[in-house]
Design a protein around this motif. Sequence first.
Motif, mmCIF file in Angstrom:
data_model
loop_
_atom_site.group_PDB
_atom_site.id
_atom_site.type_symbol
_atom_site.label_atom_id
_atom_site.label_comp_id
_atom_site.label_asym_id
_atom_site.label_seq_id
_atom_site.Cartn_x
_atom_site.Cartn_y
_atom_site.Cartn_z
ATOM 1 N N UNK A 115 0.830 -1.201 0.000
ATOM 2 C CA UNK A 115 0.000 0.000 0.000
ATOM 3 C C UNK A 115 0.871 1.261 0.000
ATOM 4 N N UNK A 116 1.922 1.250 0.814
ATOM 5 C CA UNK A 116 2.822 2.403 0.857
ATOM 6 C C UNK A 116 3.505 2.606 -0.497
ATOM 7 N N UNK A 117 3.922 1.488 -1.111
ATOM 8 C CA UNK A 117 4.576 1.595 -2.414
ATOM 9 C C UNK A 117 3.595 2.119 -3.459
ATOM 10 N N UNK A 118 2.348 1.656 -3.381
ATOM 11 C CA UNK A 118 1.330 2.109 -4.319
ATOM 12 C C UNK A 118 1.077 3.604 -4.159
ATOM 13 N N UNK A 119 0.998 4.073 -2.894
ATOM 14 C CA UNK A 119 0.807 5.498 -2.638
ATOM 15 C C UNK A 119 1.995 6.311 -3.147
ATOM 16 N N UNK A 120 3.193 5.756 -2.964
ATOM 17 C CA UNK A 120 4.393 6.446 -3.418
ATOM 18 C C UNK A 120 4.397 6.556 -4.947
ATOM 19 N N UNK A 121 3.999 5.462 -5.624
ATOM 20 C CA UNK A 121 3.942 5.488 -7.086
ATOM 21 C C UNK A 121 2.897 6.491 -7.580
ATOM 22 N N UNK A 122 1.742 6.513 -6.907
ATOM 23 C CA UNK A 122 0.711 7.474 -7.294
ATOM 24 C C UNK A 122 1.183 8.904 -7.066
ATOM 25 N N UNK B 267 4.313 9.942 -7.097
ATOM 26 C CA UNK B 267 5.300 10.239 -8.140
ATOM 27 C C UNK B 267 4.613 10.486 -9.485
ATOM 28 N N UNK B 268 3.544 9.720 -9.729
ATOM 29 C CA UNK B 268 2.809 9.898 -10.973
ATOM 30 C C UNK B 268 2.173 11.288 -11.052
ATOM 31 N N UNK B 269 1.613 11.718 -9.897
ATOM 32 C CA UNK B 269 1.029 13.063 -9.862
ATOM 33 C C UNK B 269 2.087 14.125 -10.071
ATOM 34 N N UNK B 270 3.248 13.946 -9.445
ATOM 35 C CA UNK B 270 4.328 14.922 -9.601
ATOM 36 C C UNK B 270 4.792 14.989 -11.053
ATOM 37 N N UNK B 271 4.909 13.791 -11.680
ATOM 38 C CA UNK B 271 5.311 13.766 -13.086
ATOM 39 C C UNK B 271 4.258 14.423 -13.981
ATOM 40 N N UNK B 272 2.967 14.150 -13.662
ATOM 41 C CA UNK B 272 1.886 14.754 -14.448
ATOM 42 C C UNK B 272 1.900 16.274 -14.297
ATOM 43 N N UNK B 273 2.121 16.739 -13.067
ATOM 44 C CA UNK B 273 2.167 18.192 -12.839
ATOM 45 C C UNK B 273 3.351 18.812 -13.560
ATOM 46 N N UNK B 274 4.475 18.108 -13.513
ATOM 47 C CA UNK B 274 5.669 18.612 -14.192
ATOM 48 C C UNK B 274 5.450 18.653 -15.699
ATOM 49 N N UNK B 275 4.807 17.592 -16.220
ATOM 50 C CA UNK B 275 4.520 17.540 -17.662
ATOM 51 C C UNK B 275 3.584 18.670 -18.074
ATOM 52 N N UNK B 276 2.561 18.914 -17.223
ATOM 53 C CA UNK B 276 1.608 19.985 -17.526
ATOM 54 C C UNK B 276 2.296 21.338 -17.516
ATOM 55 N N UNK B 277 3.209 21.536 -16.560
ATOM 56 C CA UNK B 277 3.940 22.801 -16.508
ATOM 57 C C UNK B 277 4.798 23.001 -17.740
ATOM 58 N N UNK B 278 5.484 21.931 -18.159
ATOM 59 C CA UNK B 278 6.327 22.020 -19.352
ATOM 60 C C UNK B 278 5.482 22.268 -20.592
#
Length: 276
Positions: free
Chosen positions: A220-227, A229-240
């Motif tokens: 569960x912790x790993x899943x939350x961490x992946x989610x 990271x996914x949100x951070x990557x999505x936010x970074x992609x949106x900013x770019x």
Amino acid sequence: SSGINAEWPLRPGFHDSRVHVCLYFLVPTGHSIRSLDLVTMKALDKKCNIIPIIAKSDTVSKSELDTFKANIMEELRDNDVEIYTFPTDDETVAEVNKDMNEMMPFAVVGSREDVKVGETTVRGREYPWGVVEIENEQHCDFVKLREMLIRTNMEDLREVTHRKHYELYRRGKLKQMGITDDGAHPVSLQETYEQKRAEHLEELQRIENEMRQNFVNKVREKDLELKRNEKELAAKYEGLRKENNEEKKRLDEERKKLDDDLAALKKKKVPTATLR
């Protein structure tokens, strides 16, 4: 066997593998017991019935053998080594057992060879001075020992093993389990075993459940961490993407301005050329 089968009622056909007697062979020094033998016999006397036996008794004289026997019994008593004594409470065997107790330790001679004595073939050892017959009571105590073990006292050996040695073993095992058996309220080793087994299985189940829960928590912790990271990557992609669109819009505006300036410049050049 009946004793141990009663102790383990859930194991039908259980084979009694307990040692009912230990024939402890002593080196015929003719003087005394070796220290190693005393220590070993002391370690064994609480575990099984011990009968001391002098091996290769034909290597010492009759007088030396009698002295050696007396020294052995004295040293065993002085060192509190408990050996098996034939019971004398049964009138049918009391007299013979008493005589055999006085003969201890038994002196025997061994051989795998058949020797011719007159017209008879016997099991024995042949020397230049004569033949030592294994089954001749005048030569050694083999026959007496065999009679005492197999025909006269076999049941008593089994009984003493169960009543004394196995009981000590049973109480020792219970003590290791943290259970005290005072004798007044006997504790069944089988019931204790089943109880400890149930407790052990319960503990294993608890550990298994705990490990499974830990695994689920880590997943569960790993899943939350992946989610995350996914949100951070999505936010970074949106900013770019926004930066790229803004940069593209800016470049388009500059290009349009440049085209307008170029068109205006061309218009200015046409009248000038006409006037010339």
